[in-house]
Structures are given as structure tokens and as C-alpha cells.
Write a protein that holds these residues in place. Structure first.
Motif, PDB file in Angstrom:
ATOM      1  N   LEU A  32       0.856  -1.188   0.000  1.00  0.00           N
ATOM      2  CA  LEU A  32       0.000   0.000   0.000  1.00  0.00           C
ATOM      3  C   LEU A  32       0.893   1.240   0.000  1.00  0.00           C
ATOM      4  O   LEU A  32       1.285   1.744   1.054  1.00  0.00           O
ATOM      5  CB  LEU A  32      -0.927  -0.017   1.220  1.00  0.00           C
ATOM      6  N   ASN A  33       1.236   1.720  -1.176  1.00  0.00           N
ATOM      7  CA  ASN A  33       2.150   2.853  -1.306  1.00  0.00           C
ATOM      8  C   ASN A  33       1.525   4.153  -0.811  1.00  0.00           C
ATOM      9  O   ASN A  33       0.354   4.409  -1.043  1.00  0.00           O
ATOM     10  CB  ASN A  33       2.561   3.050  -2.766  1.00  0.00           C
ATOM     11  N   SER A  34       2.348   4.963  -0.148  1.00  0.00           N
ATOM     12  CA  SER A  34       1.925   6.302   0.251  1.00  0.00           C
ATOM     13  C   SER A  34       2.790   7.308  -0.497  1.00  0.00           C
ATOM     14  O   SER A  34       3.946   7.037  -0.831  1.00  0.00           O
ATOM     15  CB  SER A  34       2.064   6.497   1.758  1.00  0.00           C
ATOM     16  N   VAL A  35       2.237   8.473  -0.747  1.00  0.00           N
ATOM     17  CA  VAL A  35       2.957   9.500  -1.514  1.00  0.00           C
ATOM     18  C   VAL A  35       4.231   9.917  -0.798  1.00  0.00           C
ATOM     19  O   VAL A  35       5.285  10.061  -1.410  1.00  0.00           O
ATOM     20  CB  VAL A  35       2.039  10.714  -1.774  1.00  0.00           C
ATOM     21  N   GLY A  36       4.155  10.094   0.522  1.00  0.00           N
ATOM     22  CA  GLY A  36       5.317  10.562   1.281  1.00  0.00           C
ATOM     23  C   GLY A  36       6.494   9.616   1.200  1.00  0.00           C
ATOM     24  O   GLY A  36       7.619  10.019   0.887  1.00  0.00           O
ATOM     25  N   LEU A  37       6.263   8.352   1.488  1.00  0.00           N
ATOM     26  CA  LEU A  37       7.368   7.395   1.447  1.00  0.00           C
ATOM     27  C   LEU A  37       7.828   7.126   0.016  1.00  0.00           C
ATOM     28  O   LEU A  37       9.005   6.872  -0.216  1.00  0.00           O
ATOM     29  CB  LEU A  37       6.970   6.095   2.140  1.00  0.00           C
ATOM     30  N   GLU A  38       6.917   7.201  -0.933  1.00  0.00           N
ATOM     31  CA  GLU A  38       7.293   7.042  -2.337  1.00  0.00           C
ATOM     32  C   GLU A  38       8.227   8.190  -2.750  1.00  0.00           C
ATOM     33  O   GLU A  38       9.242   7.978  -3.417  1.00  0.00           O
ATOM     34  CB  GLU A  38       6.036   7.040  -3.210  1.00  0.00           C
ATOM     35  N   PHE A  39       7.903   9.399  -2.317  1.00  0.00           N
ATOM     36  CA  PHE A  39       8.711  10.583  -2.641  1.00  0.00           C
ATOM     37  C   PHE A  39      10.114  10.462  -2.054  1.00  0.00           C
ATOM     38  O   PHE A  39      11.093  10.869  -2.675  1.00  0.00           O
ATOM     39  CB  PHE A  39       8.012  11.847  -2.110  1.00  0.00           C
ATOM     40  N   MET A  40      10.215   9.900  -0.845  1.00  0.00           N
ATOM     41  CA  MET A  40      11.517   9.767  -0.181  1.00  0.00           C
ATOM     42  C   MET A  40      12.240   8.484  -0.576  1.00  0.00           C
ATOM     43  O   MET A  40      13.217   8.097   0.052  1.00  0.00           O
ATOM     44  CB  MET A  40      11.327   9.806   1.339  1.00  0.00           C
ATOM     45  N   LYS A  41      11.732   7.791  -1.613  1.00  0.00           N
ATOM     46  CA  LYS A  41      12.336   6.537  -2.092  1.00  0.00           C
ATOM     47  C   LYS A  41      12.364   5.469  -0.998  1.00  0.00           C
ATOM     48  O   LYS A  41      13.292   4.673  -0.905  1.00  0.00           O
ATOM     49  CB  LYS A  41      13.753   6.776  -2.616  1.00  0.00           C
ATOM     50  N   MET A  42      11.308   5.454  -0.153  1.00  0.00           N
ATOM     51  CA  MET A  42      11.215   4.475   0.934  1.00  0.00           C
ATOM     52  C   MET A  42       9.922   3.672   0.825  1.00  0.00           C
ATOM     53  O   MET A  42       9.334   3.289   1.838  1.00  0.00           O
ATOM     54  CB  MET A  42      11.284   5.187   2.284  1.00  0.00           C
ATOM     55  N   ALA A  43       9.467   3.410  -0.385  1.00  0.00           N
ATOM     56  CA  ALA A  43       8.212   2.680  -0.580  1.00  0.00           C
ATOM     57  C   ALA A  43       8.247   1.302   0.072  1.00  0.00           C
ATOM     58  O   ALA A  43       7.213   0.776   0.470  1.00  0.00           O
ATOM     59  CB  ALA A  43       7.901   2.548  -2.067  1.00  0.00           C
ATOM     60  N   TRP A  44       9.430   0.720   0.224  1.00  0.00           N
ATOM     61  CA  TRP A  44       9.568  -0.590   0.844  1.00  0.00           C
ATOM     62  C   TRP A  44       9.050  -0.584   2.282  1.00  0.00           C
ATOM     63  O   TRP A  44       8.707  -1.626   2.832  1.00  0.00           O
ATOM     64  CB  TRP A  44      11.030  -1.043   0.818  1.00  0.00           C
ATOM     65  N   ALA A  45       8.964   0.603   2.920  1.00  0.00           N
ATOM     66  CA  ALA A  45       8.530   0.701   4.316  1.00  0.00           C
ATOM     67  C   ALA A  45       7.013   0.858   4.447  1.00  0.00           C
ATOM     68  O   ALA A  45       6.495   0.916   5.557  1.00  0.00           O
ATOM     69  CB  ALA A  45       9.234   1.863   4.994  1.00  0.00           C
ATOM     70  N   ASP A  46       6.299   0.962   3.340  1.00  0.00           N
ATOM     71  CA  ASP A  46       4.848   1.129   3.388  1.00  0.00           C
ATOM     72  C   ASP A  46       4.170  -0.126   3.937  1.00  0.00           C
ATOM     73  O   ASP A  46       4.724  -1.227   3.932  1.00  0.00           O
ATOM     74  CB  ASP A  46       4.283   1.428   1.990  1.00  0.00           C
ATOM     75  N   GLU A  47       2.945   0.055   4.371  1.00  0.00           N
ATOM     76  CA  GLU A  47       2.141  -1.042   4.917  1.00  0.00           C
ATOM     77  C   GLU A  47       1.782  -2.045   3.815  1.00  0.00           C
ATOM     78  O   GLU A  47       1.663  -1.693   2.655  1.00  0.00           O
ATOM     79  CB  GLU A  47       0.861  -0.460   5.521  1.00  0.00           C
ATOM     80  N   THR A  48       1.609  -3.299   4.215  1.00  0.00           N
ATOM     81  CA  THR A  48       1.202  -4.326   3.258  1.00  0.00           C
ATOM     82  C   THR A  48      -0.204  -4.830   3.601  1.00  0.00           C
ATOM     83  O   THR A  48      -0.675  -4.666   4.717  1.00  0.00           O
ATOM     84  CB  THR A  48       2.167  -5.526   3.267  1.00  0.00           C
ATOM     85  N   ALA A  49      -0.840  -5.427   2.618  1.00  0.00           N
ATOM     86  CA  ALA A  49      -2.173  -6.000   2.789  1.00  0.00           C
ATOM     87  C   ALA A  49      -2.189  -7.371   2.137  1.00  0.00           C
ATOM     88  O   ALA A  49      -1.337  -7.698   1.317  1.00  0.00           O
ATOM     89  CB  ALA A  49      -3.227  -5.103   2.146  1.00  0.00           C
ATOM     90  N   THR A  50      -3.180  -8.158   2.510  1.00  0.00           N
ATOM     91  CA  THR A  50      -3.412  -9.441   1.846  1.00  0.00           C
ATOM     92  C   THR A  50      -4.445  -9.209   0.760  1.00  0.00           C
ATOM     93  O   THR A  50      -5.539  -8.716   1.039  1.00  0.00           O
ATOM     94  CB  THR A  50      -3.943 -10.493   2.848  1.00  0.00           C
TER      95      THR A  50
END
Length: 75
Positions: A32-50
Motif C-alpha cells: 500500500l504505497n503512500s505519496v510521502g514514502l514514495e517521494f523519499m524513495k522508501m516505498a519498501w517501508a509502506d504497509e502491506t495487505a493481503t
């Protein structure tokens, strides 16, 4: 479809497709990508879902609840 179908439940409530009412799904992890973490190149830290993809109609259901249990289904 290469993957085996599964059935899913949260507690004692069995999941069925919201569209066609099938109870067979293909499971997949979803980021579940967020704009903030995507912008900081940290999308890997976003929450996951099933993600449960309906075996019959293809509708995608997302669950963030970690209590979801998957059970192998004999099709």
C-alpha cells in the motif's frame, strides 16, 4: 491460473466475493504505497495487505487485518 485456490476467514467469519459470492480466491501480498514514502524513495517501508483475487470473477479484495487466515481449498 498457476496458483492453488484458497478459502479465507477472519475469526469465525468466512470470506466470500462481494461480486459473485464465490468462496475461492488466489492470494497475493499487496504493498500500500503512500505519496510521502514514495517521494523519499522508501516505498519498501509502506504497509502491506493481503489481496484475495476471486477465482471466478477476478474482483480484488484487500485485507489489512493480520488475523485473516487462509486455508487450502480443493477445487
Amino acid at each position: 491460473m498457476a496458483r492453488k485456490p484458497v478459502r479465507a476467514a477472519v475469526g469465525d467469519i468466512w470470506i466470500s466475493c462481494q461480486v459473485c459470492r464465490s468462496d475461492l480466491f488466489r492470494e497475493r501480498g499487496v504493498l500500500l504505497n503512500s505519496v510521502g514514502l514514495e517521494f523519499m524513495k522508501m516505498a519498501w517501508a509502506d504497509e502491506t495487505a493481503t489481496g484475495l483475487i476471486c477465482w471466478r470473477c477476478g474482483f480484488v479484495h484487500l485485507f489489512v487485518n493480520k488475523d485473516i487466515k487462509l486455508y487450502r481449498a480443493d477445487k
